[in-house]
Design a protein around this motif. Structure first.
Motif, PDB file in Angstrom:
ATOM      1  N   SER A   4       0.802  -1.208   0.000  1.00 38.17           N
ATOM      2  CA  SER A   4       0.000   0.000   0.000  1.00 38.17           C
ATOM      3  C   SER A   4       0.840   1.265   0.000  1.00 38.17           C
ATOM      4  CB  SER A   4      -0.930   0.009   1.229  1.00 38.17           C
ATOM      5  OG  SER A   4      -1.806  -1.099   1.200  1.00 38.17           O
ATOM      6  N   TYR A   5       2.137   1.132   0.294  1.00 38.49           N
ATOM      7  CA  TYR A   5       3.011   2.295   0.393  1.00 38.49           C
ATOM      8  C   TYR A   5       4.287   2.045  -0.402  1.00 38.49           C
ATOM      9  CZ  TYR A   5       0.051   2.210   4.541  1.00 38.49           C
ATOM     10  OH  TYR A   5      -1.017   2.094   5.379  1.00 38.49           O
ATOM     11  N   ARG A 136      -9.518   9.774  12.365  1.00 41.06           N
ATOM     12  CA  ARG A 136      -8.126  10.120  12.087  1.00 41.06           C
ATOM     13  C   ARG A 136      -7.157   9.195  12.827  1.00 41.06           C
ATOM     14  NH1 ARG A 136      -5.372  14.679  10.420  1.00 41.06           N
ATOM     15  NH2 ARG A 136      -7.156  14.925   9.025  1.00 41.06           N
ATOM     16  N   GLN A 137      -7.463   8.871  14.065  1.00 42.78           N
ATOM     17  CA  GLN A 137      -6.601   7.990  14.835  1.00 42.78           C
ATOM     18  C   GLN A 137      -6.512   6.591  14.228  1.00 42.78           C
ATOM     19  OE1 GLN A 137      -8.073   8.078  18.874  1.00 42.78           O
ATOM     20  NE2 GLN A 137      -7.757  10.285  19.075  1.00 42.78           N
ATOM     21  N   ALA A 138      -7.554   6.194  13.496  1.00 43.19           N
ATOM     22  CA  ALA A 138      -7.561   4.863  12.873  1.00 43.19           C
ATOM     23  C   ALA A 138      -6.992   4.873  11.456  1.00 43.19           C
ATOM     24  CB  ALA A 138      -8.993   4.325  12.844  1.00 43.19           C
ATOM     25  N   GLN A 139      -6.658   6.047  10.934  1.00 42.88           N
ATOM     26  CA  GLN A 139      -6.147   6.161   9.566  1.00 42.88           C
ATOM     27  C   GLN A 139      -4.628   5.967   9.535  1.00 42.88           C
ATOM     28  OE1 GLN A 139      -8.863   9.935   8.714  1.00 42.88           O
ATOM     29  NE2 GLN A 139      -7.802   9.297   6.858  1.00 42.88           N
ATOM     30  N   ARG A 140      -4.199   4.731   9.538  1.00 46.36           N
ATOM     31  CA  ARG A 140      -2.774   4.446   9.518  1.00 46.36           C
ATOM     32  C   ARG A 140      -2.139   4.860   8.190  1.00 46.36           C
ATOM     33  NH1 ARG A 140      -2.725  -1.640  12.242  1.00 46.36           N
ATOM     34  NH2 ARG A 140      -3.654  -1.044  14.262  1.00 46.36           N
ATOM     35  N   GLY A 141      -2.876   4.664   7.116  1.00 46.89           N
ATOM     36  CA  GLY A 141      -2.347   5.039   5.811  1.00 46.89           C
ATOM     37  C   GLY A 141      -2.147   6.533   5.684  1.00 46.89           C
ATOM     38  N   ALA A 143      -1.663   8.586   8.132  1.00 52.02           N
ATOM     39  CA  ALA A 143      -0.584   8.987   9.033  1.00 52.02           C
ATOM     40  C   ALA A 143       0.778   8.800   8.375  1.00 52.02           C
ATOM     41  CB  ALA A 143      -0.668   8.182  10.324  1.00 52.02           C
ATOM     42  N   ARG A 144       0.897   7.785   7.524  1.00 45.23           N
ATOM     43  CA  ARG A 144       2.187   7.502   6.891  1.00 45.23           C
ATOM     44  C   ARG A 144       2.404   8.307   5.620  1.00 45.23           C
ATOM     45  NH1 ARG A 144       3.858   1.299   6.489  1.00 45.23           N
ATOM     46  NH2 ARG A 144       5.713   2.390   5.739  1.00 45.23           N
ATOM     47  N   THR A 145       1.323   8.597   4.904  1.00 44.27           N
ATOM     48  CA  THR A 145       1.477   9.190   3.573  1.00 44.27           C
ATOM     49  C   THR A 145       0.804  10.546   3.411  1.00 44.27           C
ATOM     50  OG1 THR A 145      -0.535   8.180   2.655  1.00 44.27           O
ATOM     51  CG2 THR A 145       1.489   6.851   2.612  1.00 44.27           C
ATOM     52  N   GLU A 165      -9.297   2.468   4.189  1.00 51.83           N
ATOM     53  CA  GLU A 165      -8.618   3.568   3.521  1.00 51.83           C
ATOM     54  C   GLU A 165      -8.311   3.214   2.080  1.00 51.83           C
ATOM     55  OE1 GLU A 165      -5.690   6.014   6.040  1.00 51.83           O
ATOM     56  OE2 GLU A 165      -5.539   3.992   6.893  1.00 51.83           O
TER      57      GLU A 165
END
Length: 255
Positions: A4-5, A136-141, A143-145, A165
Motif C-alpha cells: 500500500s506504500y 483520524r486515529q484509525a487512519q494508519r495510511g 498517518a504515513r502518507t 482507507e
C-alpha cells in the motif's frame, strides 16, 4: 506481492512515503465491468462493495465465488450464482471520481432497497463531534502518507465498527461496505458513516444503498448529494470539524 506504500525520491530531501495507486479490474461471470484506480489491499471486499452499491447484487449469497486472478493480482473475478445481464454502462473510474465514466445520468442513480427514511436512529451532536478524531486515529495510511481517504462506520453511540482507507474516496467506502457485507452486517440501520473528504453524490448514493441513515463528511457536500439525501431520507452532515457542523437534511435525527 503488492504493497500500500512506496518510497519515492524527493529532490534535496530524504525519500518520501507515498500511497500506492494501481488499477483493479473487476470481472463478473468472465466479463469485465469496471476498472478503478485503487490502493492495493482488500481487493475482494472492494469488488463486493462495488457490486453491492452499484445494485448488481443485493446480497452476498448471490455470489458463488470471488477471487483474485492467479496470473494478475490486479484482477478480481466474481462469479454470480445466476446470470447477470451487464447493462451498457462504462464503469471506468479514477481514484477521485466514481461516476464520471458512466454512460448517462439515469444509469448513475441506483435506487436502494432499504427504507432509510424510516430509520428512527438519533445521534447526539456531541457524539458526532468526536467522530473525526476517532477516524483520524484509525487512519494508519494517512498517518504515513497524507495521501489516502477513509470511510469509517460508527454506531449511533459513537463506537467505531471499522475503517477502510484508499487513494479514492469511493474505493474506501466500497471496501468498508464489502467487508460488512461479508460479515452479514448490511444494511447499516442505526449507523453513521463518516468520510474523510467531501460528500459527493456517489457516496450519498452508496450510503443509501447500504441502508445507512446518517452520512457525515469532514468537508463540503455537493448540491446533488444534498438533493439525493433529501430524497432518500438520509441525515447529511457536512463540515464536521469539532463542535462545528452543518446539518443539511433530516436534522430531526441530531439531538
Amino acid at each position: 506481492m503488492t504493497t500500500s506504500y512506496a518510497r519515492r525520491p524527493v529532490f534535496g530531501k530524504p525519500p518520501d512515503t507515498l500511497v500506492v495507486e494501481e488499477p483493479l479490474e473487476i470481472r463478473v461471470n468472465g466479463q469485465s465491468i469496471a476498472v478503478t484506480m485503487r490502493t492495493p489491499g482488500s481487493e475482494l471486499e472492494l469488488a463486493l462493495g462495488f457490486l453491492y452499491t452499484e445494485g448488481i447484487i443485493r446480497d452476498v449469497s448471490e455470489v458463488a465465488s470471488a477471487k483474485l486472478c492467479v496470473d494478475d493480482p490486479n484482477v478480481a473475478e466474481v462469479v454470480l450464482r445466476q446470470h447477470y445481464a451487464i447493462e451498457s454502462r462504462n464503469f471506468y473510474t479514477t481514484s477521485s471520481c466514481g461516476v464520471c465514466g458512466k454512460a448517462s445520468i439515469d444509469s448513475v442513480k441506483v435506487h436502494s432497497h432499504h427504507d432509510v427514511s424510516a430509520d428512527p436512529v438519533t445521534v447526539r451532536a456531541a457524539t458526532l463531534s468526536l467522530l473525526p478524531d476517532k477516524l483520524r486515529q484509525a487512519q494508519r495510511g494517512f498517518a504515513r502518507t497524507g495521501g489516502s481517504h477513509a470511510a469509517g462506520v460508527f454506531t449511533a453511540a459513537g463506537d467505531l465498527v471499522l475503517v477502510r482507507e484508499d487513494v479514492g474516496r469511493h474505493n474506501a467506502f466500497d471496501k468498508a461496505i464489502g467487508t460488512l457485507l461479508q460479515r452479514g452486517e448490511v444494511p447499516l440501520a442505526g449507523h453513521v458513516i463518516l468520510v474523510s473528504g467531501r460528500a459527493s453524490f456517489e457516496l450519498t448514493q452508496k450510503a443509501w444503498v447500504a441502508g445507512a441513515p446518517v452520512l457525515a463528511a469532514v468537508s463540503a457536500p455537493s448540491t446533488l448529494a444534498v438533493d439525493l439525501a433529501a430524497e432518500a431520507g438520509i441525515t447529511l452532515v457536512g463540515f464536521l470539524r469539532g463542535e462545528s457542523m452543518n446539518v443539511y437534511t433530516r436534522p430531526d435525527r441530531v439531538s
